[in-house]
Design a protein around this motif. Structure first.
Motif, PDB file in Angstrom:
ATOM      1  N   TYR A 548       0.944  -1.383  -0.007  1.00 32.18           N
ATOM      2  CA  TYR A 548      -0.105  -0.090  -0.002  1.00 32.18           C
ATOM      3  C   TYR A 548       0.858   1.220   0.161  1.00 32.18           C
ATOM      4  O   TYR A 548       0.687   2.212  -0.745  1.00 32.18           O
ATOM      5  CB  TYR A 548      -0.967   0.102   1.028  1.00 32.18           C
ATOM      6  N   VAL A 549       1.601   1.287   0.743  1.00 33.11           N
ATOM      7  CA  VAL A 549       2.754   2.581   1.044  1.00 33.11           C
ATOM      8  C   VAL A 549       3.327   2.873  -0.447  1.00 33.11           C
ATOM      9  O   VAL A 549       3.576   4.057  -0.829  1.00 33.11           O
ATOM     10  CB  VAL A 549       3.499   2.612   2.359  1.00 33.11           C
ATOM     11  N   GLU A 550       4.142   1.836  -0.825  1.00 36.04           N
ATOM     12  CA  GLU A 550       4.700   1.929  -2.115  1.00 36.04           C
ATOM     13  C   GLU A 550       3.902   2.529  -3.294  1.00 36.04           C
ATOM     14  O   GLU A 550       4.090   3.451  -4.148  1.00 36.04           O
ATOM     15  CB  GLU A 550       5.117   0.703  -2.523  1.00 36.04           C
ATOM     16  N   ARG A 551       2.538   1.862  -3.143  1.00 40.27           N
ATOM     17  CA  ARG A 551       1.702   2.470  -4.246  1.00 40.27           C
ATOM     18  C   ARG A 551       1.362   3.763  -4.148  1.00 40.27           C
ATOM     19  O   ARG A 551       1.065   4.653  -4.982  1.00 40.27           O
ATOM     20  CB  ARG A 551       0.451   1.509  -4.178  1.00 40.27           C
ATOM     21  N   VAL A 552       0.918   4.208  -2.926  1.00 41.44           N
ATOM     22  CA  VAL A 552       0.679   5.647  -2.867  1.00 41.44           C
ATOM     23  C   VAL A 552       1.624   6.670  -2.798  1.00 41.44           C
ATOM     24  O   VAL A 552       1.537   7.673  -3.207  1.00 41.44           O
ATOM     25  CB  VAL A 552      -0.238   5.854  -1.308  1.00 41.44           C
ATOM     26  N   VAL A 553       2.905   6.214  -2.341  1.00 44.07           N
ATOM     27  CA  VAL A 553       4.136   7.060  -2.524  1.00 44.07           C
ATOM     28  C   VAL A 553       4.423   7.278  -4.053  1.00 44.07           C
ATOM     29  O   VAL A 553       4.580   8.510  -4.606  1.00 44.07           O
ATOM     30  CB  VAL A 553       5.207   6.483  -1.653  1.00 44.07           C
ATOM     31  N   ARG A 554       4.091   6.204  -4.831  1.00 39.45           N
ATOM     32  CA  ARG A 554       4.448   6.457  -6.386  1.00 39.45           C
ATOM     33  C   ARG A 554       3.575   7.230  -7.033  1.00 39.45           C
ATOM     34  O   ARG A 554       3.850   8.325  -7.805  1.00 39.45           O
ATOM     35  CB  ARG A 554       4.749   5.055  -6.830  1.00 39.45           C
ATOM     36  N   ARG A 555       2.154   7.252  -6.557  1.00 40.43           N
ATOM     37  CA  ARG A 555       1.374   8.252  -7.115  1.00 40.43           C
ATOM     38  C   ARG A 555       1.454   9.458  -6.828  1.00 40.43           C
ATOM     39  O   ARG A 555       1.093  10.311  -7.641  1.00 40.43           O
ATOM     40  CB  ARG A 555      -0.056   7.674  -6.422  1.00 40.43           C
ATOM     41  N   TRP A 556       1.678   9.608  -5.585  1.00 38.29           N
ATOM     42  CA  TRP A 556       2.315  11.294  -5.286  1.00 38.29           C
ATOM     43  C   TRP A 556       3.541  11.750  -6.096  1.00 38.29           C
ATOM     44  O   TRP A 556       3.332  12.977  -6.424  1.00 38.29           O
ATOM     45  CB  TRP A 556       2.519  11.152  -3.755  1.00 38.29           C
ATOM     46  N   LEU A 557       4.289  10.736  -6.263  1.00 38.80           N
ATOM     47  CA  LEU A 557       5.706  11.148  -6.860  1.00 38.80           C
ATOM     48  C   LEU A 557       5.126  11.436  -8.528  1.00 38.80           C
ATOM     49  O   LEU A 557       5.903  12.523  -8.889  1.00 38.80           O
ATOM     50  CB  LEU A 557       6.608  10.378  -6.653  1.00 38.80           C
ATOM     51  N   ASP A 558       4.516  10.837  -8.675  1.00 36.30           N
ATOM     52  CA  ASP A 558       3.901  10.971 -10.137  1.00 36.30           C
ATOM     53  C   ASP A 558       2.989  12.196 -10.632  1.00 36.30           C
ATOM     54  O   ASP A 558       3.105  12.676 -11.643  1.00 36.30           O
ATOM     55  CB  ASP A 558       3.407   9.595 -10.831  1.00 36.30           C
ATOM     56  N   GLN A 559       2.135  12.296  -9.653  1.00 31.29           N
ATOM     57  CA  GLN A 559       1.290  13.342  -9.858  1.00 31.29           C
ATOM     58  C   GLN A 559       1.442  14.809  -9.203  1.00 31.29           C
ATOM     59  O   GLN A 559       0.768  15.504  -9.500  1.00 31.29           O
ATOM     60  CB  GLN A 559      -0.187  12.900  -9.126  1.00 31.29           C
ATOM     61  N   ARG A 560       2.520  14.897  -8.309  1.00 27.90           N
ATOM     62  CA  ARG A 560       2.608  16.056  -7.670  1.00 27.90           C
ATOM     63  C   ARG A 560       3.115  17.231  -8.495  1.00 27.90           C
ATOM     64  O   ARG A 560       3.968  16.910  -9.703  1.00 27.90           O
ATOM     65  CB  ARG A 560       3.847  15.924  -6.550  1.00 27.90           C
ATOM     66  N   ALA A 561       2.655  18.212  -8.292  1.00 28.81           N
ATOM     67  CA  ALA A 561       3.112  19.449  -8.929  1.00 28.81           C
ATOM     68  C   ALA A 561       4.475  20.123  -8.461  1.00 28.81           C
ATOM     69  O   ALA A 561       4.302  20.593  -7.289  1.00 28.81           O
ATOM     70  CB  ALA A 561       2.030  20.717  -9.143  1.00 28.81           C
ATOM     71  N   ASP A 562       5.157  20.358  -9.060  1.00 29.38           N
ATOM     72  CA  ASP A 562       6.660  20.782  -8.830  1.00 29.38           C
ATOM     73  C   ASP A 562       7.010  20.087  -7.353  1.00 29.38           C
ATOM     74  O   ASP A 562       7.267  18.903  -7.510  1.00 29.38           O
ATOM     75  CB  ASP A 562       6.456  22.439  -8.426  1.00 29.38           C
ATOM     76  N   ASP A 563       7.050  20.857  -6.334  1.00 27.30           N
ATOM     77  CA  ASP A 563       7.446  20.317  -5.093  1.00 27.30           C
ATOM     78  C   ASP A 563       6.271  20.175  -4.035  1.00 27.30           C
ATOM     79  O   ASP A 563       6.791  20.162  -3.004  1.00 27.30           O
ATOM     80  CB  ASP A 563       8.633  21.111  -4.289  1.00 27.30           C
ATOM     81  N   VAL A 570      -2.683  14.975  -1.138  1.00 31.25           N
ATOM     82  CA  VAL A 570      -3.537  14.159  -0.517  1.00 31.25           C
ATOM     83  C   VAL A 570      -4.895  15.123  -0.638  1.00 31.25           C
ATOM     84  O   VAL A 570      -6.147  14.476  -0.780  1.00 31.25           O
ATOM     85  CB  VAL A 570      -3.222  13.773   0.994  1.00 31.25           C
ATOM     86  N   ALA A 571      -4.698  16.506  -0.349  1.00 33.57           N
ATOM     87  CA  ALA A 571      -5.881  16.967  -0.104  1.00 33.57           C
ATOM     88  C   ALA A 571      -6.726  17.410  -1.570  1.00 33.57           C
ATOM     89  O   ALA A 571      -8.064  17.751  -1.587  1.00 33.57           O
ATOM     90  CB  ALA A 571      -5.643  18.738   0.295  1.00 33.57           C
ATOM     91  N   ARG A 572      -6.006  17.110  -2.483  1.00 31.11           N
ATOM     92  CA  ARG A 572      -6.820  17.200  -3.890  1.00 31.11           C
ATOM     93  C   ARG A 572      -6.979  16.015  -4.821  1.00 31.11           C
ATOM     94  O   ARG A 572      -7.347  15.983  -5.814  1.00 31.11           O
ATOM     95  CB  ARG A 572      -5.892  18.344  -4.861  1.00 31.11           C
ATOM     96  N   ALA A 573      -6.151  15.023  -4.408  1.00 31.16           N
ATOM     97  CA  ALA A 573      -6.051  13.580  -5.107  1.00 31.16           C
ATOM     98  C   ALA A 573      -7.527  13.053  -5.011  1.00 31.16           C
ATOM     99  O   ALA A 573      -8.342  13.257  -3.950  1.00 31.16           O
ATOM    100  CB  ALA A 573      -5.107  12.831  -4.349  1.00 31.16           C
ATOM    101  N   ALA A 574      -7.932  12.336  -6.032  1.00 34.01           N
ATOM    102  CA  ALA A 574      -9.020  11.512  -6.040  1.00 34.01           C
ATOM    103  C   ALA A 574      -8.805  10.296  -5.001  1.00 34.01           C
ATOM    104  O   ALA A 574      -7.915   9.771  -5.028  1.00 34.01           O
ATOM    105  CB  ALA A 574      -9.226  10.919  -7.645  1.00 34.01           C
ATOM    106  N   ALA A 575     -10.115  10.241  -4.596  1.00 38.17           N
ATOM    107  CA  ALA A 575      -9.921   9.006  -3.568  1.00 38.17           C
ATOM    108  C   ALA A 575      -9.318   7.696  -4.358  1.00 38.17           C
ATOM    109  O   ALA A 575      -8.739   6.868  -3.463  1.00 38.17           O
ATOM    110  CB  ALA A 575     -11.588   8.669  -3.216  1.00 38.17           C
ATOM    111  N   THR A 576      -9.675   7.496  -5.248  1.00 38.12           N
ATOM    112  CA  THR A 576      -9.123   6.155  -6.061  1.00 38.12           C
ATOM    113  C   THR A 576      -7.587   6.263  -6.144  1.00 38.12           C
ATOM    114  O   THR A 576      -6.856   5.094  -6.055  1.00 38.12           O
ATOM    115  CB  THR A 576      -9.675   6.150  -7.344  1.00 38.12           C
TER     116      THR A 576
END
Length: 579
Positions: A548-563, A570-576
């Motif tokens: 789980y942690v690997e999955r959500v960390v990779r999504r953050w790194l892929d989707q984040r804007a700049d830094d 998390v505040a703007r991410a889709a629940a999925t």
């Protein structure tokens, strides 16, 4: 009144009439004349306070053994001296809530050493290491209260342990219990080049004047304090009962902003500013006023409502400040500005940092706070070779070595790495904290320390293809692992907060439950911080936690804007994307 603890006042303060609380029932507020004990804890505390038990430990229990200790002392008063019975081995987390206390008790203790401000010398550090090796089967944990906590302590050894601690200026007085517990301080107080004000003199005055004072040794529940003049807000001031946060007043100069009423556990509430400026020389007096408000007005009927945060929630900061000024200080406090947001970056002090007078300090990250007697001896040896005699434990389960001359920094970093204390830690090692958990704690539902250590190792292996997570300026990510709802490891204010639960076994839903975690996301302190976001049904078994942690960390790194921080994502991410 006994000579070992505070008892209710003979008459209500200022002859206030007794009245019911907001529930329509008396809350046990001494200042309102509600002095009749309303639960079993209040009854035994009124019969005799916790400070008295040390003499019995030394004179009787140490000689006659565990079986000689009555229940009120064993599960009550001994906490005033840092002692909790630890969990009997072999009892799984699913049985925690169904067993009586005596069924959970092992004949060994957890012991917390009180270390205000987290400050130790080499001599003190070596003594802590020796106690670990001689009396605690080599165990030692750095807690988020800047303490050292031992396990496997025998009651027969307590007189010798106290003698060893007291010989070097340490002790266990009020390390636990319904008392003012260890005062948190900035780990780099008096050393950091960017410090606003050094709070150390105030911490020392509080400890000297009031720790062990019978008048403050019967509070409704525990009372936690933080004092830091660091601009990095490094004592988690928002979750302390009282905190003094360094500010530079435009008229009066350096001092502190006063916060009151924070705390987590099952009802997390962040502290509130009183809008008052407190000069360094007044911190101890103001602290004394606030702790007495808690003693006199705090709720004593229900243990789960006996923290200062509930009184603050009912009163609000304006009334609290008015009572403090008029009834306890006898004078007005100056108004003051709020502290500016902390600089971007981490507050854990891990790595190499500039200090005053051209020196450096080096912060290292033990895995989930777990150290050992051998590791503490290795830390002492490394610090001595580097010319340092000042070691600090941090509120994030880390360790800092102060006063290192520039030519010795690199060797110190290597020496510490060799004993398992990394200054070049990955974001996962830096950011993961864990409470004691099922291994030793009688309240725990799941194992935490080993789970956290395995998680760190797995994430370092699985995400080795993301080099930025292994650099000194890696994006911050906090993962806090709690064994039960009480949040001793601050799950609600972590980027990824993990609260221990029992879950159906995916392979056998009708069989015994398995260890798992309820997940909250995006918590944090500071500007924009708050309690983490819970998604309906977001849970994982311990076995599936690394996935789980690997999955959500990779999504953050892929989707984040700049830094973009994890919490902001998390505040703007889709629940999925968070599942």
């Amino acid at each position: 009144m006994t000579d070992t603890d505070s008892a209710p006042p003979a008459e209500p303060t200022a002859a206030r009439p007794a009245r019911a609380g907001r529930t329509g029932r008396p809350e046990g507020q001494w200042a309102l004349g509600q002095t009749e004990p309303l639960n079993a804890n209040e009854a035994w505390k009124q019969r005799e306070g916790g400070l008295a038990v040390k003499d019995r430990i030394v004179s009787t229990y140490a000689a006659e053994g565990f079986a000689s200790i009555p229940g009120e002392d064993l599960r009550g008063r001994m906490r005033w001296w840092g002692l909790y019975t630890q969990r009997r081995p072999g009892i799984d987390g699913g049985r925690t809530a169904s067993l009586e206390p005596e069924e959970l008790d092992d004949e060994y203790f957890m012991l917390r050493v009180r270390i205000d401000g987290g400050r130790v010398s080499l001599t003190q550090l070596r003594t802590l290491a020796d106690i670990s090796k001689q009396y605690a089967r080599g165990t030692a944990d750095v807690t988020d209260r800047q303490n050292i906590q031992y396990h496997w302590i025998r009651i027969e050894d307590m007189p010798a342990i106290w003698e060893a601690l007291e010989a070097v200026g340490l002790g266990t007085t009020e390390a636990c219990g319904d008392v003012p517990r260890t005062v948190l301080g900035s780990p780099v107080a008096g050393a950091a080049a960017d410090e606003i004000v050094d709070g150390t003199p105030a911490i020392d005055e509080i400890v000297r004047r009031w720790i062990g004072d019978p008048e403050l040794a019967n509070l409704p529940r525990k009372f936690k304090t933080g004092v830091s003049g660091s601009p990095h807000h490094d004592v988690a001031h928002e979750i302390q009962d009282i905190a003094f946060v360094g500010i530079d007043h435009p008229e009066y100069g350096p001092g502190f902003d006063l916060w009151v009423g924070g705390g987590l556990s099952t009802t997390p509430i962040l502290g509130q500013r009183l809008g008052a400026f407190v000069p360094l020389e007044d911190v101890a007096e103001v602290w004394h006023g606030v702790v007495r408000i808690f003693r006199d007005y705090g709720y004593r009927r229900l243990r789960n409502r006996a923290r200062l945060k509930f009184l603050m929630a009912d009163w609000g900061p304006e009334k609290f400040r008015e009572v403090l000024e008029t009834e306890y200080l006898g004078r007005k406090l100056q108004d003051g500005p709020p502290p500016p947001p902390p600089p971007l970056g981490r507050t854990d002090h891990v790595g190499v940092h500039k200090q005053k007078r051209g020196r450096f300090y080096v912060g290292v990250a033990p895995v989930v706070g777990r150290v050992s007697g051998d590791m503490l001896h290795g830390l002492a040896d490394a610090a001595q070779r580097a010319g340092s005699d000042r070691i600090r434990f941090t509120p994030e389960q880390k360790v800092v070595v102060l006063d290192v001359e520039a030519p010795k920094v690199a060797d110190l970093v290597d020496d510490l790495e060799a004993v398992g204390l990394s200054a070049r830690a990955s974001t996962f090692r830096r950011g993961t904290m864990a409470c004691t958990g099922l291994e030793f704690c009688k309240l725990a539902i799941v194992e935490t320390k080993a789970t956290g250590a395995r998680l760190v190792a797995e994430l370092e292996r699985r995400l080795a293809d993301v080099p930025e997570l292994f650099t000194a300026d890696a994006p911050a990510l906090t993962i806090n692992v709690n064994g039960c709802p009480n949040s001793c490891a601050r799950a609600q204010i972590a980027d990824i907060g993990l609260k221990g639960v029992q879950l159906p076994n995916p392979a056998d839903p009708q069989g015994p439950t398995v260890e798992g975690f309820q997940i909250s996301l995006g918590g944090g302190l500071g500007a924009g911080g708050g309690i983490g976001r819970k998604l309906r049904g977001l849970k994982t078994t311990s076995a599936d936690l690394p996935d789980y942690v690997e999955r959500v960390v990779r999504r953050w790194l892929d989707q984040r804007a700049d830094d973009e921080s994890f919490a902001a994502w998390v505040a703007r991410a889709a629940a999925t994307d968070l599942a």
